[in-house]
Design a protein around this motif. Structure first.
Motif, PDB file in Angstrom:
ATOM      1  N   VAL A  98       0.848  -1.201   0.000  1.00 35.40           N
ATOM      2  CA  VAL A  98       0.000   0.000   0.000  1.00 35.40           C
ATOM      3  C   VAL A  98       0.884   1.252   0.000  1.00 35.40           C
ATOM      4  N   VAL A  99       1.925   1.240   0.835  1.00 36.15           N
ATOM      5  CA  VAL A  99       2.836   2.381   0.942  1.00 36.15           C
ATOM      6  C   VAL A  99       3.508   2.675  -0.402  1.00 36.15           C
ATOM      7  N   ILE A 100       4.041   1.637  -1.040  1.00 37.69           N
ATOM      8  CA  ILE A 100       4.758   1.810  -2.304  1.00 37.69           C
ATOM      9  C   ILE A 100       3.810   2.278  -3.409  1.00 37.69           C
ATOM     10  N   ALA A 101       2.649   1.639  -3.485  1.00 35.88           N
ATOM     11  CA  ALA A 101       1.665   2.034  -4.504  1.00 35.88           C
ATOM     12  C   ALA A 101       1.231   3.485  -4.305  1.00 35.88           C
ATOM     13  N   PHE A 102       1.001   3.873  -3.052  1.00 37.15           N
ATOM     14  CA  PHE A 102       0.575   5.246  -2.751  1.00 37.15           C
ATOM     15  C   PHE A 102       1.647   6.247  -3.182  1.00 37.15           C
ATOM     16  N   ALA A 103       2.890   6.002  -2.793  1.00 41.41           N
ATOM     17  CA  ALA A 103       3.981   6.943  -3.085  1.00 41.41           C
ATOM     18  C   ALA A 103       4.187   7.108  -4.589  1.00 41.41           C
ATOM     19  N   ILE A 104       4.183   6.009  -5.322  1.00 42.90           N
ATOM     20  CA  ILE A 104       4.482   6.074  -6.759  1.00 42.90           C
ATOM     21  C   ILE A 104       3.300   6.636  -7.546  1.00 42.90           C
ATOM     22  N   LEU A 105       2.102   6.166  -7.260  1.00 38.08           N
ATOM     23  CA  LEU A 105       0.923   6.645  -7.990  1.00 38.08           C
ATOM     24  C   LEU A 105       0.645   8.115  -7.707  1.00 38.08           C
ATOM     25  N   MET A 106       0.843   8.531  -6.451  1.00 33.75           N
ATOM     26  CA  MET A 106       0.665   9.945  -6.120  1.00 33.75           C
ATOM     27  C   MET A 106       1.721  10.800  -6.814  1.00 33.75           C
ATOM     28  N   SER A 107       2.954  10.309  -6.880  1.00 32.98           N
ATOM     29  CA  SER A 107       4.021  11.040  -7.570  1.00 32.98           C
ATOM     30  C   SER A 107       3.673  11.216  -9.042  1.00 32.98           C
ATOM     31  N   TYR A 108       3.182  10.151  -9.642  1.00 29.06           N
ATOM     32  CA  TYR A 108       2.813  10.205 -11.061  1.00 29.06           C
ATOM     33  C   TYR A 108       1.644  11.174 -11.286  1.00 29.06           C
ATOM     34  N   GLY A 127      11.958   6.192  -4.380  1.00 32.72           N
ATOM     35  CA  GLY A 127      12.817   6.331  -3.201  1.00 32.72           C
ATOM     36  C   GLY A 127      12.023   6.483  -1.928  1.00 32.72           C
ATOM     37  N   THR A 128      10.918   7.219  -1.992  1.00 29.01           N
ATOM     38  CA  THR A 128      10.057   7.418  -0.820  1.00 29.01           C
ATOM     39  C   THR A 128       9.303   6.145  -0.472  1.00 29.01           C
ATOM     40  N   GLY A 129       8.816   5.447  -1.478  1.00 27.12           N
ATOM     41  CA  GLY A 129       8.000   4.271  -1.233  1.00 27.12           C
ATOM     42  C   GLY A 129       8.786   3.048  -0.806  1.00 27.12           C
ATOM     43  N   VAL A 130      10.019   2.892  -1.330  1.00 28.31           N
ATOM     44  CA  VAL A 130      10.755   1.646  -1.093  1.00 28.31           C
ATOM     45  C   VAL A 130      11.901   1.850  -0.102  1.00 28.31           C
ATOM     46  N   LEU A 221      10.041  -5.829  -1.691  1.00 32.50           N
ATOM     47  CA  LEU A 221       9.177  -5.544  -2.835  1.00 32.50           C
ATOM     48  C   LEU A 221       9.899  -4.792  -3.953  1.00 32.50           C
ATOM     49  N   LEU A 222      11.191  -4.501  -3.760  1.00 28.89           N
ATOM     50  CA  LEU A 222      11.944  -3.784  -4.790  1.00 28.89           C
ATOM     51  C   LEU A 222      12.004  -4.574  -6.095  1.00 28.89           C
ATOM     52  N   ILE A 316       5.089  16.925   0.040  1.00 26.38           N
ATOM     53  CA  ILE A 316       3.651  16.761   0.328  1.00 26.38           C
ATOM     54  C   ILE A 316       3.299  15.280   0.438  1.00 26.38           C
ATOM     55  N   ILE A 317       3.814  14.476  -0.509  1.00 27.35           N
ATOM     56  CA  ILE A 317       3.522  13.041  -0.512  1.00 27.35           C
ATOM     57  C   ILE A 317       4.086  12.376   0.745  1.00 27.35           C
ATOM     58  N   SER A 318       5.272  12.785   1.174  1.00 24.06           N
ATOM     59  CA  SER A 318       5.878  12.212   2.382  1.00 24.06           C
ATOM     60  C   SER A 318       5.035  12.508   3.615  1.00 24.06           C
ATOM     61  N   ILE A 319       4.498  13.722   3.681  1.00 23.89           N
ATOM     62  CA  ILE A 319       3.626  14.088   4.807  1.00 23.89           C
ATOM     63  C   ILE A 319       2.351  13.251   4.779  1.00 23.89           C
ATOM     64  N   LEU A 320       1.735  13.153   3.601  1.00 23.67           N
ATOM     65  CA  LEU A 320       0.510  12.355   3.463  1.00 23.67           C
ATOM     66  C   LEU A 320       0.770  10.884   3.776  1.00 23.67           C
ATOM     67  N   LEU A 321       1.938  10.393   3.368  1.00 20.07           N
ATOM     68  CA  LEU A 321       2.294   8.994   3.631  1.00 20.07           C
ATOM     69  C   LEU A 321       2.433   8.745   5.127  1.00 20.07           C
ATOM     70  N   SER A 322       3.043   9.683   5.838  1.00 20.05           N
ATOM     71  CA  SER A 322       3.175   9.549   7.292  1.00 20.05           C
ATOM     72  C   SER A 322       1.810   9.467   7.954  1.00 20.05           C
TER      73      SER A 322
END
Length: 329
Positions: A98-108, A127-130, A221-222, A316-322
Motif C-alpha cells: 500500500v505504501v509503495i503504490a501510494f507513493a508512486i501513484l501519487m508522484s505520477y 525512493g520514498t515508497g521503497v 518488494l523492490l 507533500i507526498i511524504s507528509i501524506l504517507l506519514s
C-alpha cells in the motif's frame, strides 16, 4: 593505452578519496544526521560548480557510477532476510504494498497535474515508497534516467528522510502511540534504512526490531516493483518504437544475495558478525563512491527550474504517507 589505464585508476581513486572525506565529515555533529551519501553528493556537487567536470578522469568516474553502483545493489541484498519477512512480516508486506503504490501513484498523478519533471518525480516516488538511494539506483536505468537526475533524487530523499526522522523523534513524546506501533510507523513511512534506525532506536529494542522488519518488507518488494517498471517501459517502447529496455541483470545478483543471507548463511555457512558488518560497510562505501560519480554530473545551469516542483510534491507526498501509515500501522 597506459595513459588511459592511469586515467581510469585516477578516476576511481578520486571518487574513493571524496568518499573517505565524506565518511569523516558525516561523523561530525549535524552531518551525522545527514549521513555519508548525502554528504558525498553535496561535496561532488560543490566540486562540479567550482572546478567543472574532471573529464580526464571520466573513465574511472563512470566506472564508479555504473559498475560500482550495481555491485553495491547486489551486496545490498545481504541486508534482506526473506525468511524473516515471510515468517513474521506478512501483514507488514501487505501494508508495504500500500505504501509503495501510494507513493508512486501519487508522484505520477501530481507530476501530471502540476506539470513537474516526470523522471525526477518517479525516482523520488520510488525512493520514498521503497528504500531511498538503493531503490532509486535500481529503477533509474530501467526508466532511462540521466545520471544527474539519479543523483539529485538521492540527495533530495536523503535530505527529506533526515528531516522526517528528526521530526519523528521530536514529536514521539506527544503522539498517543505505543513503542512497537511507533517502530512500525517509522519502518513503513521513513525513506532510508538509516532514517528508520535513527527514529526508532530511542523507542527500545523491540520497537527497533519491528521498525527494521517493516523496512525490510519494503526492500523485499523492490524486485517485483522493478519487474513492473520493466513491463511498463517495454510496453511503452513497443508503442512508440523506442529502443528496447534492457533487463537489469544486477537484480538477479540482489536476489541471489538475499537468498544466500536468508537460507545459507547461519544454516550451512558460518560467517561472523564482524565480517557481515565489514561487508555492510563495503556496500556503503561502494554506494557512496557511486553517488559521488553521479553527483559530479549535476550542473546548476542544466537542472535549474526542474527540481523545485518535484521537491515540493514529494514533500507533500511524504507528509501524506506519514499520516496514512499512522492510520494503518
Amino acid at each position: 593505452m597506459e595513459s588511459n589505464r592511469l586515467q581510469f585508476w585516477y578516476g576511481m581513486i578520486f571518487t574513493l578519496l571524496i568518499a573517505i572525506i565524506s565518511f569523516g565529515i558525516a561523523r561530525l555533529p549535524v552531518f551525522n544526521y545527514i549521513g555519508p551519501l548525502a554528504t558525498a553528493i553535496t561535496l561532488a556537487f560543490i566540486y562540479r560548480q567550482l572546478f567543472g567536470y574532471p573529464y580526464k578522469l571520466k573513465a574511472g568516474i563512470q566506472f564508479s557510477a555504473k559498475i560500482l553502483l550495481r555491485a553495491a545493489i547486489v551486496l545490498y541484498g545481504l541486508k534482506l532476510n526473506i525468511n524473516v519477512v515471510f515468517s513474521e512480516g506478512l501483514p507488514l508486506l501487505l501494508k508495504s504494498s500500500v505504501v509503495i503504490a501510494f507513493a508512486i501513484l501519487m508522484s505520477y498523478a501530481l507530476a501530471k497535474l502540476f506539470k513537474a519533471d516526470m523522471t525526477l518525480s518517479m525516482l523520488l516516488g520510488v525512493g520514498t515508497g521503497v528504500c531511498g538511494a538503493a531503490a532509486i539506483a535500481a529503477v533509474a536505468p530501467i526508466i532511462k534516467a540521466k545520471d544527474e537526475d539519479t543523483a539529485v533524487s538521492v540527495g533530495i530523499i536523503a535530505l527529506l528522510g533526515t528531516i522526517f526522522s528528526v521530526v519523528y523523534l521530536l514529536i514521539r513524546p506527544y503522539v498517543p502511540i505505543e513503542d512497537v506501533a511507533y517502530g512500525i510507523w517509522s519502518g513503513l513511512s521513513l525513506h532510508e534504512l538509516a532514517h528508520v534506525a535513527l527514529a526508532a532506536e530511542p523507542a527500545g529494542e523491540e520497537a527497533l526490531g519491528f521498525a527494521l522488519l517493516a523496512k525490510l518488507s519494503r526492500v523485499f518488494l523492490l524486485v517485483p516493483l522493478c519487474l513492473i517498471f520493466i513491463w511498463y517501459m517495454r510496453r511503452k517502447e513497443s508503442r512508440t518504437g523506442g529502443a528496447k529496455v534492457a533487463f537489469p541483470y544486477f537484480l538477479i545478483g540482489f536476489i541471489l544475495m538475499s537468498l544466500l543471507n536468508s537460507y545459507v548463511i547461519g544454516d550451512y555457512i558460518e560467517i561472523s558478525a564482524q565480517i557481515m558488518d565489514s561487508i555492510s560497510q563495503l556496500t556503503t562505501l561502494l554506494l557512496t563512491m557511486a553517488m559521488i560519480a553521479l553527483g559530479l554530473n549535476i550542473s546548476i545551469k542544466d537542472m535549474a527550474g526542474r527540481t523545485l516542483k518535484p521537491f515540493v510534491l514529494i514533500l507533500i507526498i511524504s507528509i501524506l504517507l506519514s499520516v496514512l501509515v499512522y492510520q494503518i500501522k
